[in-house]
Scaffold this motif. Structure first.
Motif, PDB file in Angstrom:
ATOM      1  N   ALA A  58      63.389 109.981  67.650  1.00 52.42           N
ATOM      2  CA  ALA A  58      62.800 110.294  67.076  1.00 52.42           C
ATOM      3  C   ALA A  58      61.367 111.119  67.770  1.00 52.42           C
ATOM      4  CB  ALA A  58      62.185 109.181  66.035  1.00 52.42           C
ATOM      5  N   ARG A  59      60.750 110.240  68.571  1.00 57.56           N
ATOM      6  CA  ARG A  59      59.956 110.712  69.549  1.00 57.56           C
ATOM      7  C   ARG A  59      59.910 111.571  70.089  1.00 57.56           C
ATOM      8  NH1 ARG A  59      59.279 106.111  72.172  1.00 57.56           N
ATOM      9  NH2 ARG A  59      60.202 106.719  73.855  1.00 57.56           N
ATOM     10  N   ILE A  60      60.684 112.007  71.174  1.00 58.85           N
ATOM     11  CA  ILE A  60      61.229 113.159  71.558  1.00 58.85           C
ATOM     12  C   ILE A  60      61.452 114.292  70.944  1.00 58.85           C
ATOM     13  CG2 ILE A  60      62.331 114.562  73.848  1.00 58.85           C
ATOM     14  CD1 ILE A  60      62.893 111.755  74.144  1.00 58.85           C
ATOM     15  N   PHE A  61      62.136 113.939  70.387  1.00 58.35           N
ATOM     16  CA  PHE A  61      62.039 115.341  69.140  1.00 58.35           C
ATOM     17  C   PHE A  61      61.021 116.039  67.905  1.00 58.35           C
ATOM     18  CE2 PHE A  61      62.325 116.944  64.661  1.00 58.35           C
ATOM     19  CZ  PHE A  61      63.814 117.821  64.897  1.00 58.35           C
ATOM     20  N   ILE A 118      56.230 119.827  67.914  1.00 58.17           N
ATOM     21  CA  ILE A 118      55.088 120.302  68.527  1.00 58.17           C
ATOM     22  C   ILE A 118      55.003 121.201  69.252  1.00 58.17           C
ATOM     23  CG2 ILE A 118      52.856 119.408  68.369  1.00 58.17           C
ATOM     24  CD1 ILE A 118      53.648 117.066  67.210  1.00 58.17           C
ATOM     25  N   GLY A 119      55.704 120.242  70.655  1.00 55.20           N
ATOM     26  CA  GLY A 119      55.366 122.423  71.993  1.00 55.20           C
ATOM     27  C   GLY A 119      55.794 123.293  71.680  1.00 55.20           C
ATOM     28  N   VAL A 120      57.011 123.197  70.834  1.00 56.90           N
ATOM     29  CA  VAL A 120      57.302 124.564  70.430  1.00 56.90           C
ATOM     30  C   VAL A 120      57.177 125.360  69.626  1.00 56.90           C
ATOM     31  CG1 VAL A 120      60.002 125.494  69.988  1.00 56.90           C
ATOM     32  CG2 VAL A 120      59.962 123.264  71.291  1.00 56.90           C
ATOM     33  N   PHE A 121      56.670 124.765  68.638  1.00 55.94           N
ATOM     34  CA  PHE A 121      55.780 125.579  67.383  1.00 55.94           C
ATOM     35  C   PHE A 121      54.611 126.015  68.421  1.00 55.94           C
ATOM     36  CE2 PHE A 121      51.879 125.473  64.724  1.00 55.94           C
ATOM     37  CZ  PHE A 121      51.665 126.295  63.760  1.00 55.94           C
ATOM     38  N   PHE A 122      54.167 125.183  69.487  1.00 50.54           N
ATOM     39  CA  PHE A 122      53.125 126.075  70.088  1.00 50.54           C
ATOM     40  C   PHE A 122      53.244 127.088  70.821  1.00 50.54           C
ATOM     41  CE2 PHE A 122      50.274 122.117  68.259  1.00 50.54           C
ATOM     42  CZ  PHE A 122      49.492 122.626  68.384  1.00 50.54           C
ATOM     43  N   LEU A 123      54.358 127.001  71.239  1.00 50.02           N
ATOM     44  CA  LEU A 123      55.014 127.638  72.123  1.00 50.02           C
ATOM     45  C   LEU A 123      54.889 128.699  71.849  1.00 50.02           C
ATOM     46  CD1 LEU A 123      55.592 128.591  75.106  1.00 50.02           C
ATOM     47  CD2 LEU A 123      58.487 127.235  74.510  1.00 50.02           C
ATOM     48  N   PHE A 124      55.913 128.956  70.875  1.00 46.62           N
ATOM     49  CA  PHE A 124      56.229 130.204  69.686  1.00 46.62           C
ATOM     50  C   PHE A 124      54.923 130.844  69.551  1.00 46.62           C
ATOM     51  CE2 PHE A 124      60.707 129.131  69.874  1.00 46.62           C
ATOM     52  CZ  PHE A 124      60.921 129.799  70.081  1.00 46.62           C
ATOM     53  N   THR A 125      54.307 129.795  68.802  1.00 42.10           N
ATOM     54  CA  THR A 125      52.478 130.729  68.472  1.00 42.10           C
ATOM     55  C   THR A 125      51.341 130.876  69.369  1.00 42.10           C
ATOM     56  OG1 THR A 125      51.526 128.235  67.987  1.00 42.10           O
ATOM     57  CG2 THR A 125      52.884 130.119  66.131  1.00 42.10           C
ATOM     58  N   GLN A 148      51.693 102.322  69.332  1.00 38.28           N
ATOM     59  CA  GLN A 148      52.633 102.820  68.417  1.00 38.28           C
ATOM     60  C   GLN A 148      52.719 104.468  69.031  1.00 38.28           C
ATOM     61  OE1 GLN A 148      51.433 101.855  64.505  1.00 38.28           O
ATOM     62  NE2 GLN A 148      52.839 100.525  64.212  1.00 38.28           N
ATOM     63  N   ASP A 149      53.964 105.432  68.826  1.00 41.67           N
ATOM     64  CA  ASP A 149      53.468 105.844  69.308  1.00 41.67           C
ATOM     65  C   ASP A 149      53.377 106.772  67.340  1.00 41.67           C
ATOM     66  OD1 ASP A 149      54.189 106.633  71.060  1.00 41.67           O
ATOM     67  OD2 ASP A 149      56.436 105.978  70.208  1.00 41.67           O
ATOM     68  N   LEU A 150      53.177 108.638  67.740  1.00 35.32           N
ATOM     69  CA  LEU A 150      52.808 109.514  66.254  1.00 35.32           C
ATOM     70  C   LEU A 150      54.720 109.437  65.344  1.00 35.32           C
ATOM     71  CD1 LEU A 150      51.788 111.045  64.482  1.00 35.32           C
ATOM     72  CD2 LEU A 150      52.334 113.591  65.973  1.00 35.32           C
ATOM     73  N   SER A 151      55.238 109.626  66.280  1.00 33.64           N
ATOM     74  CA  SER A 151      56.929 109.309  64.909  1.00 33.64           C
ATOM     75  C   SER A 151      56.662 108.050  64.085  1.00 33.64           C
ATOM     76  CB  SER A 151      57.967 109.888  66.255  1.00 33.64           C
ATOM     77  OG  SER A 151      58.072 108.238  66.897  1.00 33.64           O
ATOM     78  N   GLN A 152      55.911 106.832  64.492  1.00 36.30           N
ATOM     79  CA  GLN A 152      56.241 105.774  64.288  1.00 36.30           C
ATOM     80  C   GLN A 152      55.353 105.886  62.683  1.00 36.30           C
ATOM     81  OE1 GLN A 152      56.404 103.225  67.812  1.00 36.30           O
ATOM     82  NE2 GLN A 152      56.868 101.970  66.157  1.00 36.30           N
TER      83      GLN A 152
END
Length: 431
Positions: free
Chosen positions: A176-179, A184-191, A162-166
């Motif tokens: 959904a999994r890729i999004f 999450i990656g973009v949030f960490f990248l911007f911060t 099971q993925d986190l999206s599930q």
């Protein structure tokens, strides 16, 4: 006005990227340096403690302190890139002249900064770990998350996985999994820049408090003492000059005025016409004395400076100059909202007045240019003439008192005056 090409304007994103890489390098390199410092400090102190029963314990401890000092110097070398402050190195205690072997061995142990370096070496490791691990995790999540779309297909998955999206109810589809992972990656990248900056500042603040804090305090104390001496010297020079000017000018005229009035009183009964002429001379002396007193008062606190501000006062000063003056002053400095602190206005007026006096007396110039501009945190004054040059700051010369007055306020004075001219005087006053 100078045109600036768009190609030469630095990109904000480029500056942010350089700052991110600089902060990251500082934090990541800090951990191996912390490990080395911790090992050197613990091993050296332990070995010296074990050898104290012999004569080798103290030399080993001295060598350990010198090794830790070298590591501390390396850390001080790295600090300006993060803190954006000038590089500061404490002045370590040196051996006394003619000191023997044991005197040189004991010298670093008597220096308080040596033990601050040891404290930094012992306790930097937990601080480095506290900043290294979160920043490394932040980088890993930012890179792997933002690029998740490129390698999602290569991740093996079993029937019951099971993925986190599930788990959070977004569904079990690929989109959904890729999004979710990319978000999450973009949030960490911007911060990431904020995280790197915070970790770097935490590690650098700890190092600064132990490795340069005492030196900065001593430098500040020395600067304040120098400013105090400069203020006292400038005040004493101003008082001596005022006393000399009063003695040579108004005082002599007042003595003559008293003598003329005494003579007029004696002449009044026998020769009224002569008494009238004497009284006319006394009136002329009174007017001249008042004129000299007004001139002296303008050198202390000119009324026009108090009433109308720096631009008007400098304009009046330039109008009285014997050398033609081209004056450029920000008009806002004369408005109620833009006026400077009274002490700063007086200092700026004094600097320009003394500079123009020196130009008229010594330079042989045919023209002079005065520029006064307000910058962020400072007031800049430039006085340039086309005279013969040769001006310097030696005691006994006109610029010595100007230098003392400027140093008393924490400002700086630069003089460029080669033989043959021109003379360029640049002043920066903090505000």
């Amino acid at each position: 006005m100078t045109a600036v090409s768009l190609d030469t304007v630095p990109s904000p994103l480029g500056g942010l990227a350089r700052r991110l890489l600089r902060d990251t390098a500082y934090v990541l390199l800090g951990l191996p340096l912390a490990v080395i410092g911790f090992v050197v400090a613990v091993a050296g102190i332990s070995l010296s403690a074990g050898l104290l029963v012999t004569t080798l314990g103290l030399p080993v401890l001295a060598g350990t302190l010198y090794a830790i000092r070298a590591l501390a110097d390396l850390e001080r070398f790295r600090l300006p890139g993060v803190l954006r402050r000038p590089r500061i190195r404490p002045v370590y205690r040196g051996p006394r002249p003619g000191a023997g072997f044991w005197g040189r061995v004991l010298t670093p142990m008597r220096d308080a900064q040596s033990w601050l370096d040891v404290t930094h070496a012992l306790f930097k490791l937990p601080v480095a770990l506290l900043t290294f691990v979160p920043l490394l995790v932040w980088w890993a999540v930012a890179i792997t998350g933002s690029l998740y779309w490129a390698y999602d297909w290569a991740i093996p998955r079993g029937p019951g996985d099971q993925d986190l999206s599930q788990l959070i109810g977004m569904g079990d589809g690929v989109a959904a999994r890729i999004f979710l992972n990319v978000a999450i990656g973009v949030f960490f990248l911007f911060t990431l820049p904020l995280m790197a900056r915070g970790c770097a500042l935490l590690q650098a603040a700890f190092a600064r408090s132990l490795l340069t804090g005492v030196a900065e305090m001593r430098n500040r104390i020395n600067t304040l003492e120098d400013q105090k001496r400069a203020a006292a010297s400038a005040e004493a020079s101003a008082l001596r000059r005022l006393e000399r000017d009063i003695h040579d000018g108004p005082q002599q005229r007042l003595v003559r005025l008293a003598m003329d009035l005494s003579r007029a009183r004696q002449q009044l009964a026998g020769d009224p016409e002569a008494a009238g002429r004497t009284l006319d001379e006394a009136v002329a002396q009174t007017r001249e004395t008042l004129g000299e007193l007004r001139t002296l008062s303008r050198g202390i606190a000119p009324p026009i400076l108090v009433d109308r501000g720096l631009p008007s006062a400098l304009a009046a000063l330039a109008g009285r100059s014997l050398v033609p003056v081209e004056l450029a002053v920000e008009p806002e400095l004369g408005t109620p909202a833009g006026r400077l602190d009274p002490a700063l206005e007086n200092t700026a007026y004094f600097v320009v007045a003394e500079a123009l006096t020196n130009v008229a007396k010594h330079s042989g110039a045919t023209r002079c240019q005065v520029t006064v501009a307000r910058r962020v945190g400072r007031l800049e004054i430039a006085v340039v003439d086309d005279g013969v040059g040769g001006a310097h700051l030696a005691k006994g010369h006109g610029l010595a008192g100007v230098a003392d007055r400027i140093r008393a306020t924490g400002g700086t004075l630069d003089v460029l005056s080669p033989a043959g001219g021109p003379t360029e005087l640049y002043v920066e006053l903090p505000r």
